[in-house]
Design a protein around this motif. Structure first.
Motif, PDB file in Angstrom:
ATOM      1  N   GLN A 297       7.952  14.129  -6.732  1.00  0.00           N
ATOM      2  CA  GLN A 297       7.972  13.720  -8.143  1.00  0.00           C
ATOM      3  C   GLN A 297       8.600  12.328  -8.232  1.00  0.00           C
ATOM      4  N   TYR A 298       7.801  11.315  -7.863  1.00  0.00           N
ATOM      5  CA  TYR A 298       8.334   9.961  -7.765  1.00  0.00           C
ATOM      6  C   TYR A 298       8.727   9.384  -9.114  1.00  0.00           C
ATOM      7  N   SER A 299       8.029   9.770 -10.164  1.00  0.00           N
ATOM      8  CA  SER A 299       8.368   9.236 -11.492  1.00  0.00           C
ATOM      9  C   SER A 299       9.759   9.686 -11.921  1.00  0.00           C
ATOM     10  N   ASP A 300      10.082  10.984 -11.700  1.00  0.00           N
ATOM     11  CA  ASP A 300      11.420  11.463 -12.042  1.00  0.00           C
ATOM     12  C   ASP A 300      12.485  10.812 -11.163  1.00  0.00           C
ATOM     13  N   ALA A 301      12.152  10.601  -9.886  1.00  0.00           N
ATOM     14  CA  ALA A 301      13.100   9.926  -8.998  1.00  0.00           C
ATOM     15  C   ALA A 301      13.340   8.487  -9.448  1.00  0.00           C
ATOM     16  N   ILE A 302      12.263   7.814  -9.890  1.00  0.00           N
ATOM     17  CA  ILE A 302      12.405   6.435 -10.377  1.00  0.00           C
ATOM     18  C   ILE A 302      13.326   6.394 -11.591  1.00  0.00           C
ATOM     19  N   PHE A 319      17.007   0.151  -2.444  1.00  0.00           N
ATOM     20  CA  PHE A 319      15.982   0.355  -1.419  1.00  0.00           C
ATOM     21  C   PHE A 319      15.143   1.595  -1.721  1.00  0.00           C
ATOM     22  N   ASN A 320      15.818   2.692  -2.138  1.00  0.00           N
ATOM     23  CA  ASN A 320      15.071   3.912  -2.493  1.00  0.00           C
ATOM     24  C   ASN A 320      14.137   3.675  -3.669  1.00  0.00           C
ATOM     25  N   LEU A 321      14.561   2.841  -4.616  1.00  0.00           N
ATOM     26  CA  LEU A 321      13.704   2.527  -5.773  1.00  0.00           C
ATOM     27  C   LEU A 321      12.456   1.778  -5.327  1.00  0.00           C
ATOM     28  N   ILE A 322      12.618   0.843  -4.359  1.00  0.00           N
ATOM     29  CA  ILE A 322      11.444   0.125  -3.827  1.00  0.00           C
ATOM     30  C   ILE A 322      10.486   1.099  -3.145  1.00  0.00           C
ATOM     31  N   LEU A 323      11.032   2.062  -2.397  1.00  0.00           N
ATOM     32  CA  LEU A 323      10.174   3.045  -1.732  1.00  0.00           C
ATOM     33  C   LEU A 323       9.372   3.862  -2.738  1.00  0.00           C
ATOM     34  N   CYS A 324      10.012   4.229  -3.845  1.00  0.00           N
ATOM     35  CA  CYS A 324       9.294   5.010  -4.866  1.00  0.00           C
ATOM     36  C   CYS A 324       8.188   4.179  -5.510  1.00  0.00           C
ATOM     37  N   TYR A 326       6.635   1.747  -4.092  1.00  0.00           N
ATOM     38  CA  TYR A 326       5.603   1.608  -3.071  1.00  0.00           C
ATOM     39  C   TYR A 326       4.746   2.874  -3.001  1.00  0.00           C
ATOM     40  N   ALA A 327       5.382   4.033  -3.188  1.00  0.00           N
ATOM     41  CA  ALA A 327       4.644   5.301  -3.123  1.00  0.00           C
ATOM     42  C   ALA A 327       3.621   5.419  -4.243  1.00  0.00           C
ATOM     43  N   ILE A 328       3.966   4.892  -5.446  1.00  0.00           N
ATOM     44  CA  ILE A 328       3.014   4.977  -6.563  1.00  0.00           C
ATOM     45  C   ILE A 328       2.129   3.740  -6.642  1.00  0.00           C
ATOM     46  N   GLY A 329       2.376   2.708  -5.775  1.00  0.00           N
ATOM     47  CA  GLY A 329       1.514   1.537  -5.703  1.00  0.00           C
ATOM     48  C   GLY A 329       1.663   0.567  -6.860  1.00  0.00           C
ATOM     49  N   ASP A 330       2.864   0.432  -7.404  1.00  0.00           N
ATOM     50  CA  ASP A 330       3.101  -0.492  -8.530  1.00  0.00           C
ATOM     51  C   ASP A 330       3.589  -1.833  -7.968  1.00  0.00           C
ATOM     52  N   ARG A 331       2.702  -2.827  -7.891  1.00  0.00           N
ATOM     53  CA  ARG A 331       3.036  -4.107  -7.261  1.00  0.00           C
ATOM     54  C   ARG A 331       4.120  -4.864  -8.020  1.00  0.00           C
ATOM     55  N   GLU A 332       3.938  -5.013  -9.339  1.00  0.00           N
ATOM     56  CA  GLU A 332       4.877  -5.812 -10.114  1.00  0.00           C
ATOM     57  C   GLU A 332       6.281  -5.214 -10.083  1.00  0.00           C
ATOM     58  N   ARG A 333       6.357  -3.915 -10.227  1.00  0.00           N
ATOM     59  CA  ARG A 333       7.693  -3.293 -10.220  1.00  0.00           C
ATOM     60  C   ARG A 333       8.309  -3.330  -8.819  1.00  0.00           C
ATOM     61  N   ALA A 394      11.230  -5.899   2.872  1.00  0.00           N
ATOM     62  CA  ALA A 394      10.304  -7.031   2.920  1.00  0.00           C
ATOM     63  C   ALA A 394       9.105  -6.723   3.808  1.00  0.00           C
ATOM     64  N   LYS A 395       9.360  -6.135   4.977  1.00  0.00           N
ATOM     65  CA  LYS A 395       8.242  -5.798   5.873  1.00  0.00           C
ATOM     66  C   LYS A 395       7.344  -4.729   5.266  1.00  0.00           C
ATOM     67  N   LEU A 396       7.926  -3.858   4.434  1.00  0.00           N
ATOM     68  CA  LEU A 396       7.137  -2.779   3.838  1.00  0.00           C
ATOM     69  C   LEU A 396       6.240  -3.287   2.716  1.00  0.00           C
ATOM     70  N   ILE A 397       6.804  -4.086   1.817  1.00  0.00           N
ATOM     71  CA  ILE A 397       6.037  -4.461   0.613  1.00  0.00           C
ATOM     72  C   ILE A 397       5.207  -5.722   0.803  1.00  0.00           C
ATOM     73  N   ALA A 398       5.458  -6.500   1.881  1.00  0.00           N
ATOM     74  CA  ALA A 398       4.724  -7.767   2.056  1.00  0.00           C
ATOM     75  C   ALA A 398       3.211  -7.575   2.048  1.00  0.00           C
ATOM     76  N   PRO A 399       2.633  -6.591   2.756  1.00  0.00           N
ATOM     77  CA  PRO A 399       1.169  -6.450   2.695  1.00  0.00           C
ATOM     78  C   PRO A 399       0.672  -5.871   1.368  1.00  0.00           C
ATOM     79  N   ALA A 400       1.583  -5.277   0.560  1.00  0.00           N
ATOM     80  CA  ALA A 400       1.144  -4.561  -0.645  1.00  0.00           C
ATOM     81  C   ALA A 400       1.248  -5.382  -1.912  1.00  0.00           C
TER      82      ALA A 400
END
Length: 834
Positions: A297-302, A319-324, A326-333, A394-400
């Motif tokens: 439930q990534y939205s509740d975690a966010i 860092f956990n917020l960035i992972l969440c 990334y999981a839902i694919g929100d580039r701007e956030r 940075a390595k995680l979100i750079a391609p996304a």
């Protein structure tokens, strides 16, 4: 008058007092003295004055009337004891004694407040005349209060022992101690109730016992019992702040993967904790976010993480917020969360604070003391953790976050450059090059690393080290050597640069110099395992086996489960002719990598060298099972079954070798020989015919065809005999041509060498000529006659494997020859059918 009465009253009161048992005082008696020698009050002593004037007070002789002293004198009485009349020196009654029923008033010898000394006592400074001291009164532990105190102390000791046992890893012992503490505490409560002190129950002790018991149940993974113990505490209204323990209950539900219950108890604990304890509330919200992530439930975690970042931001939550995101694919956030992450204040002081000042010696001593204290270490650890989170994010979100990986990485680098982590920008660039390598884009990686050549020394050294290693892998050793030198120039103490330089020198076979570079790398970083491993290989190449063994033993102490290190140790012991130790280390290799076919084959070879054929067969077969394409293993298995007269089993291994090396005729000849030896002559004949179709000029095949056809009475014998003669003649012509060509070449070189004698390079030419002449000497001389019918000349390339098996070498360390094992052997009559 009042003083005498006061002392008399005290004496009566003290008659009924029993002193506690004390040890004998060695220094008692120093204030006692014999009143006979008291000359201070003689003028006031009426009896003494009368005795002086008359003979009224003549002193009687001393007797032992009062035993107990060394001279028969009676024991001395103190001012606190009951006074007994003692005669004076002239026979007068003692002052203060009862005389004729009338009490005479006591006269003071000393001033009030000082210990008075009884007259008539002897000088006894060590108190030997008093005898042993009276025993102390034993402490009465049978009273209820004393029993309660003893029980309370025992319960506290058990709680402490339980905690200490858990800290040492003895969880079962800790649980037993906790249970015993619970039993003792219940006995204590009953004891209080029986003594009528039920209102004075120690709630803190009860709380400690129950909490420790619950914790130990949880540590032993006895979750139902732990939950029951926590529930007892939480439901008891007499325990204040017991609601916080719902966090512990929620943690148990997380371990049981009951995530909805865990969320419920976390929220209940959050409701019972006031805003004053903000740090604890933040940690509970972090736990809630983690549980929501596990539930998907990534939205509740966010929502939970965003609330934390707005109230009390920290790098872990960011860092956990960035992972969440990334999981839902929100580039701007993702971008906004990354910006929040690099702007989180760490609360760490600047490193310049720890630079000592040359002016103030006192402040320098303080700085030296706090430079490596616990607080500074905690600050460094926090900074390293933050850099790790930023690099990973940075390595995680750079391609996304962008359309391409390079663009996304460039955006992250720009953001980092404008933050407090400026020094991380260069590390991100190097990671960008490494990512290119993972994507198999070698050229882009090299171009990215080359941009660091003009930057500061640390980054330049890191980039040059990576470039040197890349060129080394590409076998461009000149470029690898160049960049290794560049990395060493930028940072001479970089162990990776020294290792790369040593590798390039090792390739050039300058092993002594390579060993020096590896040693220097170890001096700069004693934990550099790569340098130690390469140094061991270098010593092995230099045949300094004992030093190589020392290197690999040290490395094994660091890397306990490294199969490569243990294999090298086995190889060294084999070279040192200690096969038992080699076998032991190979068995350790197999305990780590159970399916390594090379290690299994090597173990089989060692057992074969020791003469243990059964163990050798087991390990060779295991090696064949995991890797059925190893020609050496196949050859050994086939030869073993021929030697043990199971030719039918040998056929399948030689057929496998035929599939692997179809152009090698010897495997097919071995298959045919196995058929012939097992009595299947028809199959052997068909196999030889098939070999003849594939290799029509093979003399050995034709010879066996002639023999088989003769023995079986077939008409094809004349045809094969004719082909055999032609094949032998063609082989003779070829060998003569080869021999003549080699002799002509040797003669021309020898003449050229003689013509060039005395020139500047005569030494080099003569050396080369000697090598060629030595090689030519191994060939037959030109004056030796060639016999076409000689079996040795015809059979130079092959012999059947059944003959020379008894001459198989018995040492596993012997180098395997590349030539055919069956050459230079005559074919015996035993290979022909009976």
């Amino acid at each position: 008058m009042s003083v005498s009465l006061h002392h008399h009253a005290i004496g009566r009161q003290m008659e009924n007092v029993h002193l506690a048992v004390e040890e004998e005082d060695l220094y008692s008696g120093y204030n006692d003295y014999n009143p006979t020698f008291d000359s201070e009050e003689l003028e006031n002593d009426v009896g003494f004055q009368q005795a002086v004037r008359t003979s009224h007070g003549r002193r009687p002789p001393m007797t032992a009337k009062f035993p107990g002293t060394a001279i028969g004198a009676r024991p001395l009485a103190t001012s606190f004891g009951a006074r007994v009349p003692v005669a004076s020196s002239m026979g007068r009654p003692m002052t203060g004694a009862v005389q004729d029923g009338a009490a005479r008033p006591m006269t003071a010898v000393r001033a009030a407040g000082f210990t008075s000394m009884t007259r008539g006592s002897t000088f006894d400074p060590l108190g030997q005349s008093r005898g042993p001291a009276a025993p102390l009164e034993a402490k009465n532990e049978d009273t209820p209060d004393e029993k309660i105190k003893v029980l309370e102390k025992r319960v506290n000791d058990l709680i402490e022992e339980s905690c200490m046992a858990h800290s040492t890893g003895a969880s079962q012992l800790a649980l037993e101690k906790a249970k015993e503490a619970g039993r003792k505490e219940r006995a204590l409560v009953r004891q209080r109730e029986q003594s009528g002190n039920a209102d004075h129950i120690n709630l803190d002790l009860t709380y400690s016992v129950l909490l420790n018991l619950a914790n130990q149940y949880a540590n032993n993974e006895m979750f139902p019992e732990a939950l029951n113990s926590y529930q007892v505490i939480v439901k008891n209204k007499m325990f204040s702040n017991a609601g916080r323990l719902k966090v512990n209950m929620a943690n148990i539900y997380v371990r049981q993967k009951s995530y909805p219950k865990a969320i419920k108890f976390y929220h209940m604990a959050l409701d019972q904790i006031s805003n004053v304890h903000n740090e604890m509330r933040i940690k509970i919200m972090q736990n809630i976010g983690v549980v929501f992530v596990r539930m998907g439930q990534y939205s509740d975690a966010i929502t939970s993480y965003e609330q934390i970042m707005s109230e009390s931001p920290n790098v872990k939550t960011g860092f956990n917020l960035i992972l969440c995101y990334y999981a839902i694919g929100d580039r701007e956030r993702m971008k906004k969360a990354f910006q929040k992450l690099i702007s989180v204040p760490l609360g760490v002081d600047d490193e310049d604070k720890y630079i000592p000042s040359s002016d103030d010696s006192d402040s320098g001593m303080v700085i030296e003391a706090i430079k490596n204290d616990k607080l500074h270490q905690m600050e460094r650890d926090l900074k390293v953790l933050a850099e790790k989170y930023i690099m990973t994010a940075a390595k995680l979100i750079a391609p996304a976050i962008e359309t391409s990986f390079a663009t996304g990485f460039d955006w992250c680098v720009d953001m980092v450059k404008s933050s407090q982590y400026v020094e991380l920008a260069n590390d991100l660039e190097i990671n960008k090059a490494i990512t290119y390598l993972r994507q198999k884009d070698f050229n882009q990686a090299v171009e990215t690393l080359k941009t660091f050549e003009k930057k500061d020394s640390r980054v330049k050294s890191a980039a040059a080290t990576n470039l040197s290693f890349l060129y080394f892998l590409e076998k461009d050793y000149e470029q690898a050597d160049r960049y290794a030198d560049l990395a060493m120039t930028a940072d001479r103490y970089n162990p990776a640069a020294l290792i790369n330089k040593g590798n390039t020198v090792f390739i050039k076979r300058d092993h002594e110099k390579a060993a020096e570079f590896y040693k220097e790398a170890l001096r700069n970083d004693s934990s550099c395992t790569e340098a130690l491993y390469n140094l061991g290989l270098t010593y092995k190449r230099l045949n300094r086996l004992e030093e190589a063994l020392d290197c690999f033993l040290k490395l094994h102490a660091i890397l306990r489960n490294s199969a490569q290190v243990m294999y090298q140790l086995s190889s060294l012991y084999e070279l040192l002719e200690d096969p038992q130790q080699a076998i032991e280390w190979l068995l350790q290799v197999l305990s780590v990598t159970h399916t390594d076919p090379r290690a299994l084959a090597k173990l089989g070879e060692l057992y074969d060298g020791e003469g243990d054929k059964s163990q050798a067969l087991q390990y060779y077969y295991e090696s064949f099972r995991y890797f059925p394409s190893n020609i050496d293993v196949i050859e050994w298995l086939g030869a073993y079954y021929i030697e043990t007269h199971f030719c039918e089993k040998a056929i399948q291994y030689f057929e496998r070798a035929t599939l692997i090396q179809p152009t090698q005729v010897k495997w097919q000849l071995m298959v045919a020989s196995c058929y012939r030896r097992s009595g299947n002559y028809q199959k052997a004949l068909e196999t030889y015919k098939d070999i003849h179709r594939k290799f029509p000029e093979n003399v050995e095949c034709l010879r066996f065809l002639v023999r088989l056809c003769t023995d079986m009475g077939l008409k094809d014998v004349q045809e094969y005999a004719t082909k055999l003669k032609k094949a032998e003649k063609m082989k003779e012509i070829r060998e003569l041509r080869v021999k003549a060509g080699r002799e002509g070449s040797a003669r021309s070189r020898r003449e050229g060498r003689e013509a060039r004698e005395g020139s500047a390079d005569s030494g080099h030419s003569s050396t080369k000529g000697e090598r060629l002449s030595a090689r030519m000497r191994s060939l037959p001389g030109s004056n030796e006659p060639y016999e076409a019918s000689s079996p040795k000349e015809i059979d130079a390339s092959y012999v059947d494997p059944l003959g020379p098996q008894m001459e198989r070498p018995k040492t596993g360390a012997k180098k395997r020859m590349e030539d055919d094992d069956f050459t230079d052997e005559e074919l015996g009559d035993d290979l022909l059918p009976e």
